[in-house]
Each structure stands twice: as C-alpha cells, then as structure tokens.
Design an enzyme around this catalytic site. Structure first.
Site, short mmCIF file in Angstrom:
data_model
loop_
_atom_site.label_atom_id
_atom_site.label_comp_id
_atom_site.label_asym_id
_atom_site.label_seq_id
_atom_site.Cartn_x
_atom_site.Cartn_y
_atom_site.Cartn_z
N LYS A 106 -37.71 17.60 -46.75
CA LYS A 106 -37.39 16.70 -47.86
C LYS A 106 -36.72 15.43 -47.33
CE LYS A 106 -36.82 15.33 -52.09
NZ LYS A 106 -37.98 14.81 -52.83
N SER A 150 -56.92 -5.20 -41.41
CA SER A 150 -56.38 -3.95 -41.92
C SER A 150 -56.89 -3.69 -43.34
CB SER A 150 -54.85 -3.99 -41.85
OG SER A 150 -54.32 -2.69 -42.00
#
Length: 317
Positions: A175, A123
C-alpha cells in the site's frame, strides 16, 4: 402644441428611424455573414459546408474530455469529410494517449484520418499519431520515444538531514508504495516494474500492429530513442515527409476533394457557437462605425449572446 415641442418630436422620430435602420442593417449583415460562413449545409451538420476537419494536439497529453467530445463530433458530422490531426506534443500520460488514439480510430471507421507530425510527436504523442491511416512529418520533426516511465520523488535523505521522519501504518506492505519517505523495497520496485512493462508491452504491440512490422522490429525501436522525421521514415515509423500539399494529395487519392478547405475544430467545445456570434456581432458593428458603442466582451456580458466553455484537465501520475 408650441413650435419647440413639434421640433423635438421630429428629432425623436429621426433618431428612432436611424436606430431602426441601423438595427435592420446589422440583422441583414448578420444573416449574410452566417450564410457565407455556414451556408450550404447538410441538415444537422453544424450548418457547415463540406470540409476537411483539423484538430491540434499540443502540450502535455492528458485526460481531456473536451477533446474526446470534439473528436466524436467530427466523426458524426458528414460535412467533415476527413480529419487531419496536427501534432506538436512531447507526450504525457499513457491513458491520455490511449483515449485519444481509440477515439481517432473510431473516426477512421467512416472517414480518412491523417496524422501530421509538426514540431514533435513523441511518446504518447506518437501513440496518437499511430491512429492515422497515414503519418506525415517534417524532415526535422521529432518523434519516437516509444516507452513508458514511472517517476516518484525520494525525500528520505533530505528529511534525515533536517531531523524529520514520517511513520505510517498500512493495511498491506504494498500500500502506497513506492513512498517518497522510505527507500523502495525490492518488492515495491518489482511491482512498479510489472506495471510499467505491462503498459510498455501494450504500446509495443500497438506500434507493431499499426505500422505493419514484426514485433521484434517494433521492440528494437521501442528503446526510448527519438528520431527526426527522415530517420522515422527510414525506420518505418512514419510514412512520408510532407505538409499540407502532400496531405491533400493523399486525401484526393482516397476520395476527398483537394479543393475542400481544411477547417480547424480546435475551439468547437471551448468557444461555443454563441461566443462566435458575439465575435461576429462585434465585427459587424465595427464595420458600421459603431465599434465605440459595443464590443465583443460587452455582447457576452449582456447575456443575450453567450456560450459555454469546456475545460479539460491534465494530470501527471
């Protein structure tokens, strides 16, 4: 002056003379040790002999200012003729990997950079390995896992069982989404997926560019799979199976003498030169039979020989 006073003065002179001789011996040995360790330096190069720098990247990759500073110093130090990046990491944040990759590529503008995959470089770890001009790995090293993941906890069912709810008033629907207190809406999931895929596309493009392969092939390999070193060579993600001997041979073919020492820079910004002097002073005193009198820790605590400690911060997002 009586006889006892005369004898006492002579004893004091002998003591002072002994301590002066000991101090002079310590000073001489310290100078010799410093010359042996750091002699033959080019001006302004950390008083170091020509060498191959080695930097270890292990554990969770994160935003590590100390490491970035060390990489910059290696790039600017003409005594460091090349850089070997030794990797044993399963990855971490994409930003952390990106920052180290870019810092290493800047070093590669002036000197060879080699990536050495040891236990694993997966990764973000493989992202860093891509910065090397050549990538080496062991037969059974683990690499790959090209991809991006966004994790978030979901506590709604648990809170429902214990009769707890969390309400919120937000300035806009997206949000603080996704929230651990409510099921993610389709729009929230789409937003996060767009974020993940943008980072993923950047990673795939980087693999294609650095490994010189078509993007379609890079995309095929970027399905999250992990590979052994041997498999990675076959797939084109790693250049060669090998260790330090093979790395030295590669560097020699690129103008870096294979007789140069590979010197670790891992503690340059974590254990300063002053702390190194404390350690050296303690060793010298031990060699003079004075280890009972002073130790490395005592030397640090005096404030006469002190050093700075740089601490990097790692966070998951």
């Amino acid at each position: 002056m009586n006889l006892s006073d005369i004898l006492e003065r002579r004893r004091l002179r002998r003591r002072v003379g002994w301590w002066r001789a000991a101090a002079l011996a310590v000073a001489v040995l310290l100078v010799v040790a410093l010359y042996e360790a750091y002699g033959g330096a080019e001006p302004g190069t950390m008083l170091a002999r020509p060498h191959v720098a080695q930097l270890s990247v292990s554990g969770v990759v994160g935003d590590d200012p100390a490491m970035l500073e060390t990489i910059r110093e290696i790039g600017e130090d003409p005594a460091a003729r090349a850089l070997v990046v030794s990797l044993s990491t399963g990855g971490g944040t994409t930003f952390g990997g990106e920052a180290v990759y870019k810092a290493l590529r800047k070093v590669a503008e002036t000197k060879p950079v080699v990536s050495e995959i040891r236990t694993q470089a997966a990764s973000a770890g493989y992202m860093i390995a891509l910065a090397g001009d050549r990538i080496f790995a062991g037969d059974t090293s683990i690499t790959g896992s090209i991809g991006v993941i966004f994790l978030y906890p979901q506590a709604k069912e648990l809170l429902d069982k214990i009769g707890v709810s969390v309400d919120s008033i937000k300035s806009a629907p997206m949000k603080a989404e996704p929230s651990p207190f409510d099921d993610a809406s389709a729009d929230a999931k789409a937003m996060v997926r767009a974020l993940v895929m943008d980072s993923y596309d950047w990673f795939v493009d980087l693999v294609a560019e650095r490994r010189g392969m078509p993007r379609d092939k890079a995309l095929e390999l970027a399905d999250g799979r992990i590979l052994t070193g041997r498999q990675a060579v076959g797939a084109g993600l790693v250049d060669e199976i090998g260790g330090r001997e093979e790395i030295k041979a590669y560097l020699a073919a690129n103008g870096v003498s294979d007789s140069l020492e590979i010197r670790s820079w891992d503690n340059v910004n974590k254990d300063s030169f002053g702390v190194g002097l404390a350690r050296m002073g303690a060793k010298l005193l031990e060699s003079l039979g004075l280890g009972w009198f002073v130790s490395e820790d005592i030397l640090r605590q005096t404030g006469l020989v002190d050093g700075l400690v740089s601490v990097g911060q790692t966070d998951w997002q």
